[in-house]
Each structure stands twice: as structure tokens, then as C-alpha cells.
Design a protein around this motif. Structure first.
Motif, short mmCIF file in Angstrom:
data_model
loop_
_atom_site.label_atom_id
_atom_site.label_comp_id
_atom_site.label_asym_id
_atom_site.label_seq_id
_atom_site.Cartn_x
_atom_site.Cartn_y
_atom_site.Cartn_z
N UNK A 6 0.85 -1.18 0.00
CA UNK A 6 0.00 0.00 0.00
C UNK A 6 0.90 1.24 0.00
N UNK A 7 0.91 1.92 -1.12
CA UNK A 7 1.82 3.08 -1.21
C UNK A 7 1.07 4.40 -1.08
N UNK A 16 -3.30 3.04 8.95
CA UNK A 16 -1.98 2.48 9.28
C UNK A 16 -2.13 1.30 10.23
N UNK A 17 -3.03 1.45 11.19
CA UNK A 17 -3.28 0.37 12.14
C UNK A 17 -3.72 -0.91 11.40
N UNK A 22 -2.50 -6.25 9.09
CA UNK A 22 -2.45 -7.15 7.93
C UNK A 22 -1.04 -7.72 7.76
N UNK A 23 -0.02 -6.85 7.92
CA UNK A 23 1.37 -7.33 7.77
C UNK A 23 1.72 -8.36 8.84
N UNK A 51 7.92 -5.06 11.15
CA UNK A 51 7.24 -4.16 12.10
C UNK A 51 8.07 -4.16 13.38
N UNK A 52 8.12 -3.01 14.08
CA UNK A 52 8.90 -2.95 15.32
C UNK A 52 8.40 -3.98 16.33
N UNK A 53 9.36 -4.62 16.99
CA UNK A 53 8.98 -5.60 18.02
C UNK A 53 8.09 -4.97 19.08
#
Lengths: 211, 211
Positions: A6-7, A16-17, A22-23, A51-53
Motif C-alpha cells: 500500500x503506497x 496504518x493500524x 495485515x502485515x 514491524x517494530x517488536x
């Protein structure tokens, strides 16, 4: 399994959430499918998802939280039961979908079921998903009744559906026999014959009380 | 579960060996039932059995070895399928036994199935046990055929038995719904109606080829 990147800038609230979820869930599915739930770690999922831990820990807390969310997400897809025009056709098509999901190697469905034997949280989420899916499938039986394919005034749809589908899970997951391409149709056919003979017809009081 | 203490001196060859195995397998069953296979350790079993750890390691090697042996031992008991005089009665009685074993809390049967999702060795042993049990139950269908309860010349006994029993495992183990005391009889009845309507009747070539 992976959504296209998604760009576009986020315009909707929660954009964003939703994308991070989804990621992360894509990563959970991939990790589960490849390594089973025993190989599932917060770190592995964060790395794979990019994604950040800290984000993964904050939102999902632990591996149980990831399992619950990936099971819940499976229930959010807009899956529809087959609609082929006959009870036998619908149950056969449903069984083919089930057989495919169980014989896939590696199988996400099997990994989820294995996880549910070892996490109470995952077990509860899986139980909700099963209940939803069988409730969705009841329309198959309602349509058959509408077409006059079933005897009596009311049929116990859940029992009919379980009779049709249970042999697939039983043979493939518990008995672990080789998949038989004719099984989806045969199991469907046995359930239809039992239904036609009145096995799931509800009589008397329970008919009045059923929803 | 525990055999009475054996105070007589060993006369048969293997007497002590057999007694140590019985003690160890009793301990495995107790540990599995109480703590699931995740709580199963060589040390815990040795302590509970009152057997030297070295003996347990030498004979069973690891937890997988203990699981395989306890599953194999379940197949060595002189269990016999019910013989009530009718197909419906036999299948109902069989389903009652299955339901009891699955709703017991804690349940040894459920602990074994959970273990088989996480140990390839245990899965193979469990698959052998299932195959043996269903083979033993085929006599239920043979007797029904002998009494003229089934149509056609040959019935696919395994499919009939799986149709009768699978809904119990499916509802109790996967869907995790509350046990229904009428389920054993209803699932048996559905299978009998399907069988009577010819769902498991084998026609043509497969009839000639079947054992």
C-alpha cells in the motif's frame, strides 16, 4: 496471502493500524504454516512483518494473542458457503474446500488446529470460528428445505452439516489416512441419504422451540 | 489404572521386565492425564513409577519413546467391540464408549491426541492404533450384514463406522461443544439410516476387489 504493498498515504482513520495488522497477521500465517505454532515467536513475526517488536508486543502481547487474532481474522473474510442448486452439490463443494485446506502441505488449517490443542486462548478463538462457519453453512440446509429436498417441517441443520463434514476431519486429521479424491462426494452423499431418510428431522416440542 | 503390587517372585522369563513396563506406562498415563504431554518428562515418569531413571532412558530413550509405548499398550488390551444384537445398538454402545473417553476430565484419550499433533512418533503410533480399532469394529458391520440389516452384497464397513463415530470426535475435540447425552444414539442412527439407504453399499468392480 500477502496484500499488495500500500503506497497511498493513509486517509481513513485506522489505515496504518489496519495495514500493520495485515502485515503482522500475514507473517503469523506464514510462520505458522512453515513451522507450526511451536516455532511461532514474537521476534520471528516482527522480523518477517517488518514491524517494530515493541509494536507487536504492545498490540498482541504474546504468542497467544497473535494466535487469537489470526483465527479471528480467518472469520472476518467474506467467505460464502457454496450454492450449486442441490444439497448434495453444496455439501460436496463444501467438503472439497475442507479437504483442500487439510491436505495442503504445509497446511495453515492444520497448524491452527494443532495450536488450539495447546493454547486455551487459541482453542476459544477456534471454537468461535467453527461456530460461525457452521452457522453460515446452515443456509445450505435452509435452501434445500425450500426446494423440498428434505422431509418434515424442520431439520437439525447443524447435525446434518456435521455428519457431512466430520468424516473428512476424522480421516485426515485424526486417522491420518491418505486423502481420497472421492471422499468429499461420498461423505456428502451419506449425509444426504441420512437426511432424506429423516435422520435430522426434528419432531414435536423441539420443533416449536428451535429458532 | 495401577496393577495390584506383584509380590510373587518372577518365574516367567520377562516377568520383571513386564512389571517395570507396567509401572512405567501407568506413570506415563497418570502424568499425561494430569499434565498433558507438555508436562511429560523422563524424570517425572521415573520418579512416579519408582524406577531408576537409567532404566527408563535405556528402554524408552526419550519422551517420544514413552508416548509410542503407551499408545501401543492401549492397542494390546483385550478390548472388544459391543455386541448388542443390532447395528444401531452396537454403534450406539460404541459411541457411548467414545463419548465417555472424550468427556472424562482429565482425559487420557484427549491427551494422546494432543500429543500426536506434536510428535511424529506419537502420531504414527496413534495412526496404527486407530487403524487397529476400526479394523476390530468391522465385525459390527459384518454381523449386521449377516442379520440382513444392510442392503446389497458388500458394505464399506470402514466408511459406515467413520460416519457413525466421526461426529463425536468432531463436536467434542474440534468444535469443543458441551457433550449431548443423546449424541451417541443420534450419530449411530444417522449412520444406520444412511447405510440402509445404500450409502456404503459397494457396487461393481470394487466389490470384486475388496478383501
Amino acid at each position: 496471502m500477502t496484500d499488495p504493498p500500500d503506497t497511498t498515504p493513509d486517509r481513513r482513520p485506522g489505515g496504518r493500524t489496519a495495514r500493520v495488522r495485515a502485515q503482522v497477521l500475514d507473517a503469523v500465517r506464514a510462520e505458522l504454516t512453515e513451522g507450526g505454532h511451536e516455532g511461532l515467536t514474537m521476534e520471528g513475526v516482527a522480523t518477517r512483518a517488518g514491524v517494530h517488536r515493541a509494536t507487536v508486543y504492545r498490540r498482541w502481547r504474546d504468542v497467544g494473542g497473535l494466535l487469537v487474532d489470526v483465527i479471528d481474522a480467518a472469520g472476518e473474510t467474506d467467505w460464502q458457503p457454496p450454492d450449486t442448486g442441490s444439497l448434495r452439490g453444496d455439501l460436496t463443494a463444501l467438503n472439497r474446500e475442507i479437504q483442500e485446506s487439510l491436505v495442503a502441505r504445509p497446511s495453515f488449517a492444520v497448524a491452527l488446529m494443532a495450536a488450539s490443542f495447546h493454547s486455551e486462548q487459541a482453542a476459544r478463538a477456534q471454537t468461535r470460528l467453527w461456530a460461525d462457519r457452521y452457522a453460515q453453512c446452515e443456509v445450505i440446509v435452509e435452501r434445500a428445505a425450500g426446494r423440498g429436498e428434505l422431509p418434515g417441517r424442520h431439520t437439525d441443520a447443524r447435525s446434518l452439516l456435521i455428519t457431512a463434514t466430520a468424516p473428512l476431519y476424522h480421516r485426515l486429521m485424526l486417522l491420518r489416512v491418505d486423502p481420497d479424491p472421492r471422499l468429499p462426494e461420498r461423505a456428502a452423499e451419506a449425509a444426504v441419504l441420512a437426511a432424506t431418510a429423516g435422520a435430522f428431522t426434528v419432531h414435536g416440542e423441539s420443533e416449536v422451540r428451535s429458532p
